[in-house]
Design a protein around this motif. Structure first.
Motif, PDB file in Angstrom:
ATOM      1  N   GLY A   1      25.391 -23.836  80.640  1.00  8.74           N
ATOM      2  CA  GLY A   1      26.653 -23.301  80.135  1.00  8.74           C
ATOM      3  C   GLY A   1      26.737 -23.406  78.615  1.00  8.74           C
ATOM      4  N   HIS A   2      26.295 -24.568  78.067  1.00  6.37           N
ATOM      5  CA  HIS A   2      26.259 -24.738  76.604  1.00  6.37           C
ATOM      6  C   HIS A   2      25.355 -23.679  75.963  1.00  6.37           C
ATOM      7  CE1 HIS A   2      28.548 -28.358  75.736  1.00  6.37           C
ATOM      8  NE2 HIS A   2      27.996 -28.974  76.767  1.00  6.37           N
TER       9      HIS A   2
ATOM     10  N   LEU B   1      24.557 -20.711  77.065  1.00 11.96           N
ATOM     11  CA  LEU B   1      25.168 -19.375  77.098  1.00 11.96           C
ATOM     12  C   LEU B   1      26.282 -19.237  76.059  1.00 11.96           C
ATOM     13  CD1 LEU B   1      25.343 -18.856  80.963  1.00 11.96           C
ATOM     14  CD2 LEU B   1      23.842 -17.665  79.363  1.00 11.96           C
ATOM     15  N   ARG B   2      27.089 -20.286  75.896  1.00  7.79           N
ATOM     16  CA  ARG B   2      28.196 -20.221  74.930  1.00  7.79           C
ATOM     17  C   ARG B   2      27.687 -20.100  73.498  1.00  7.79           C
ATOM     18  NH1 ARG B   2      30.631 -23.853  78.478  1.00  7.79           N
ATOM     19  NH2 ARG B   2      29.883 -25.670  77.327  1.00  7.79           N
ATOM     20  N   LEU B   3      26.577 -20.770  73.212  1.00  7.76           N
ATOM     21  CA  LEU B   3      26.036 -20.747  71.846  1.00  7.76           C
ATOM     22  C   LEU B   3      25.033 -19.619  71.627  1.00  7.76           C
ATOM     23  CD1 LEU B   3      25.575 -24.601  71.323  1.00  7.76           C
ATOM     24  CD2 LEU B   3      27.339 -23.146  70.340  1.00  7.76           C
TER      25      LEU B   3
END
Length: 910
Positions: free
Chosen positions: A688-689, A691-693
């Protein structure tokens, strides 16, 4: 009064329908830029007519045009002079010639001069001045020769302007001749001419003659002192420049803005902030802080920036009311050189919205290297767009800067497009493009461009040779690199330390270490720290770790002549880590603390990595905890250390307390830890980290995600990530092949391998490890042997220990123990312990006690401290019912105090 009114008063009967025809003269306007001016007030001395005649009125009109140069008005004045027949009047012709020159229409000046037959010294001086104003210095020299040959003669003004031309051309011999003429003609009483000669000698790098000229000058004025102050600075003698400035003050001569600017620059060169502040105070006292003396403020901004007092520089900048482009560029350079990146870009934006001054090519050339240094691609591309909108892209210096920017952003094809679009190229253009190809691994393109360059230029510079040398990066390039070496010798660069350093690095890249150490031995006495670092770092980067350590020892034997720096320690510490020499690494740690380089963040990061590779996680964590200047690299090193040493829990704890925003390397390290734990929940959170970055497209991150999902049992998600990854790298393909193999789907692994080949991705050592392992797990023995046999011939990958282990494991799993044993015996190199260990495991699995005993005996000699081999043989004894032998072996394990790492299982609670 308007110009048109003046014209009507002079010639009320002229038909002004003819005047528009004068605009045709615009077609002859040249692109030269005026660089000097010389008034000719002597013109009035030649005028014997009454002051109120039409000729004199035309003369006054044309003189007014010289004050406000404009091609249209000058052409109108020319038409009027033609109409009334005043061109034969020398003052009129002289003023018109000067007006054309200052309006940047040098061709018209030249044409007008050719039409004048009764020339005198004054019009000759005007023509020479026009040449200098328009940058035609050789033409000025030729006109002076014509004046002397035709008997027109010369005066002190003639000598003054011709000396100025010699100064611009750096022609010392011509200047000396003019000095001799001045002496012979008795004109050195003229202080202006003396000052010009001083300036000429200084700019021709003959400072001693300039000083003698100054000493012989009796009537020194401010310009005399300025010539010496700026001349010393020009010749890289800032301390002497300040001495003359002090002498000027003691003499009672009041310094002007030029004196102060030069003295401020000299103090800046010496890094003397205090003296710069004293001059600043004097500047305020003398009243030069106002806007009319902007050069002083600009020098102060540059000086404070150079001395590291960026706050003072900004104060001067903000207090300057009427700033010019130099003010803004000096402040930009100050922010850039002092690491104030955001402030530099804020100032650039402020400059853009300030309509009085707009960014120029100097601004662009200043800010683009800053984008390169900080890897700000988006900002760099924005600046490129700005140059196109402002029509600066045709400027050669700007285009060279952009080519360099794209090359350093790993975009050589964009740099190539810019290079090919250049209407003209200079040596810097060629060197930049050749270097861009070389640094980005486009060796063939670099060599081709270098050959194209040689067809256009008969002689290349040292910069060209330094640009092409990095393209020699393999054994196949050794001959080409040798020819460059020969060329350097031929051009006389054999004693240039930078050239020798580059050659040593080239030979290391080509694998010819003998030539490297031969060059190092030749320059042993003259070698500087960069020379030693070149060899040590080159050997470390190319895997010659022992040679790197030996070179470091040789450097230390040289004594106090050369002392190591942080770069030296980083490379030798890395070599120790790669060799697993923890004892030597600790010695280097002590050396770093002793010589105060231990506080350098790069050295500390290298120590963390070294301890991590040697399995000493506690010392790695100790270095990390003691570091006062930790950066993101420090965190990445310590996270990778725990991840590599199977301590995934501590790696996750460190990730949770990370003080910086994570980057690609952080995610690769922490995903490896999640893979070890096999806990899918943690892996999904990290995903998830990612994908967000926006790091999911990074090939190493996508490969780490594949490994994590595969090892956590979610092959379906791994396949989905693989399919969604654009621009798959070899790491991504390897991870997918490994994932299929891990899940015993050997056929899919083979199919993926063939897709990889069709996609044009070159297989590596790791590719075949994954492929052979997949064949082993799936029982595809024949296929595995087939790929092993073709590794070197078809794919250029030489088999190493890992490949041998896969083959032995493959044959052993299928029960072909004798074939595995024969395979080991036929190996070209002495098999390592891991190969025999694979055969021992197969013997244990199939219960072949006889072969197992022989293999175990070999392993006890190779790795006597590995308890696993003893336990495997003991288990075989138990399976065969030979309890006595098993008990004896267990007792031997206890006597030698050997321990096998305990196995453990993990469950995720909550």
């Amino acid at each position: 009064m308007l110009i048109s009114d003046t014209i009507y008063q002079i010639l009320p009967n002229i038909s002004f329908a003819l005047i528009p025809k004068a605009n045709s003269l615009l077609l002859r306007s040249s692109s030269y830029f005026s660089t000097a001016s010389q008034p000719f007030e002597e013109t009035s001395q030649r005028d014997r007519h009454a002051q109120d005649t039409p000729i004199h009125r035309v003369l006054d009109l044309i003189k007014s045009f010289t004050m406000r140069p404009n091609i249209v008005t000058t052409s109108i004045g020319h038409c009027i002079a033609l109409k009334i027949g005043s061109l034969a009047h020398l003052p009129t012709s002289t003023s018109l010639l000067t007006a054309y020159s200052r309006a940047r229409d040098f061709r018209s000046s030249l044409a007008l001069f050719d039409e004048v037959h009764n020339r005198d010294v004054i019009i000759g001086n005007a023509m020479i001045t026009a040449c200098i104003e328009n940058g035609c210095y050789s033409a000025a020299k030729n006109f002076f020769a014509e004046m002397t040959e035709e008997g027109t003669g010369f005066d002190s003004t003639t000598l003054l302007v011709v000396v100025s031309a010699s100064s611009h051309m750096n022609h010392l011999k011509q200047g000396q001749v003019l000095h001799g003429l001045s002496l012979k003609a008795g004109m050195l009483f003229n202080s202006v001419l003396c000052n010009a000669l001083m300036d000429m000698y200084a700019k021709s790098n003959d400072l001693s003659s300039s000083e003698r000229m100054f000493a012989a000058t009796e009537c020194r004025d401010t310009v005399s002192w300025n010539s010496m102050i700026s001349g010393c600075l020009y010749n890289n003698h800032p301390e002497k420049s300040l001495w003359y400035f002090k002498e000027m003050a003691f003499s009672g001569e009041r310094p002007d803005s030029v004196s102060l600017s030069s003295a401020i620059s000299a103090s800046s060169c010496l890094g003397d902030l205090i003296f710069g502040q004293v001059i600043h105070g004097w500047d305020i006292k003398l009243g030069y802080e106002d806007s009319s003396h902007i050069s002083v403020a600009n020098s102060l901004i540059s000086s404070y920036s150079h001395c590291g007092d960026i706050e003072a520089a900004e104060t001067v900048f903000r207090e300057t009311i009427h700033k010019d482009a130099v003010s803004w560029n000096a402040m930009l350079e100050g922010f850039a050189s002092n690491g104030k990146i955001s402030e530099a870009f804020d100032l650039l934006h402020e400059m853009q919205i300030t309509w009085s001054v707009q960014p120029d090519k100097v601004t662009i050339v200043t800010i683009i290297p800053l984008c390169v240094e900080k890897m700000l691609l988006r900002e760099g591309r924005t600046l490129h767009g700005f140059t196109i909108r402002r029509q600066m892209e045709t400027d050669l210096s700007v285009k060279n800067c952009l080519v360099d920017m794209y090359s350093k952003f790993n975009s050589p094809m964009k740099a190539e497009l810019l290079f090919n679009s250049m209407a003209e190229r200079d040596l810097v253009s060629w060197n930049t493009m050749i270097s861009g190809y070389s640094q980005n691994g486009y060796s063939g393109e670099a060599k081709k461009l270098f050959r194209d360059f040689l067809r256009l230029y008969s002689k290349c510079s040292l910069s060209t040779l330094l640009a092409i040398l990095p393209s020699c990066d393999s054994h196949e390039s050794l001959q080409f690199g040798g020819s460059i070496h020969s060329w350097q010798l031929k051009l006389g660069f054999s004693n240039d330390i930078l050239a020798v350093n580059s050659l040593m690095y080239m030979y290391i890249n080509c694998g010819y270490l003998k030539a490297t150490f031969s060059l190092l031995q030749r320059i042993f006495v003259a070698a500087d720290i960069d020379s030693w670092n070149t060899v040590i770092a080159g050997c470390t980067q190319k895997g010659h770790f022992l040679e790197a350590l030996k070179t470091f020892s040789l450097m230390r034997l040289q004594g106090p002549n050369v002392s190591h720096d942080s770069i030296t320690l980083v490379t030798v510490i890395s070599a120790c880590g790669n060799l697993g020499l923890v004892s030597e690494g600790k010695s280097l740690h002590g050396l770093a603390l002793k010589t105060l380089t231990g506080s350098d963040t790069r050295v500390q990061n290298a120590l963390i990595s070294m301890y991590g590779r040697c399995g000493d996680t506690e010392n790695a964590k100790s270095v990390f905890d003691s570091s006062s200047n930790r950066n993101l690299c420090s965190w990445n090193c310590v996270i990778s250390t725990f991840s590599q040493n199977k301590n995934a829990r501590r790696a996750l704890e460190l990730f949770c307390s990370l003080e910086y925003g994570p980057d690609e390397i952080t995610f690769v390290g922490i995903l490896s830890a999640c893979t070890q734990l096999g806990v899918l929940r943690y892996g999904k959170e990290i995903h998830g980290h990612v994908l967000r970055l926006g790091f999911q497209e990074n090939p190493f991150v996508s490969a780490a995600l594949l490994d994590m999902y595969s090892n956590c049992g979610r092959l379906d998600i791994a396949i989905q990530i693989f399919r969604n990854t654009r621009g798959k790298s070899v790491a991504t393909w390897n991870s997918m092949i490994s994932a299929y193999g891990y899940h015993s789907n050997g056929r899919k692994a083979i199919e993926t391998f063939h897709k990889m080949n069709k996609a044009g991705t070159v297989a590596t050592k790791s590719t075949f490890i994954s492929l052979l392992s997949a064949c082993s797990h799936a029982g595809l023995v024949n296929e595995g042997i087939w790929y092993y046999d073709r590794m070197l011939e078809e794919y250029g990958v030489e088999p190493v220990t890992e490949h041998h282990v896969c083959i032995v494991d493959m044959l052993g799993r299928s029960g072909k123990l004798h074939e595995a044993n024969e395979f080991i015996k036929q190996m070209r190199r002495q098999p390592e312990a891991g190969v025999w260990g694979a055969l021992l495991s197969a013997c244990n699995y199939h219960g072949d006690l006889e072969m197992g005993r022989k293999v175990a005996k070999l392993l006890f000699e190779l790795e006597p401290e590995n308890a696993g081999y003893y336990i495997s043989l003991s288990n075989m004894y138990v399976s065969a019912g030979s309890w006595k032998d098993a008990v004896e072996l267990r007792e031997a394990i206890q006597d030698q105090r050997l321990k096998k790492p305990a196995g453990y299982s993990l469950i995720d609670v909550g």
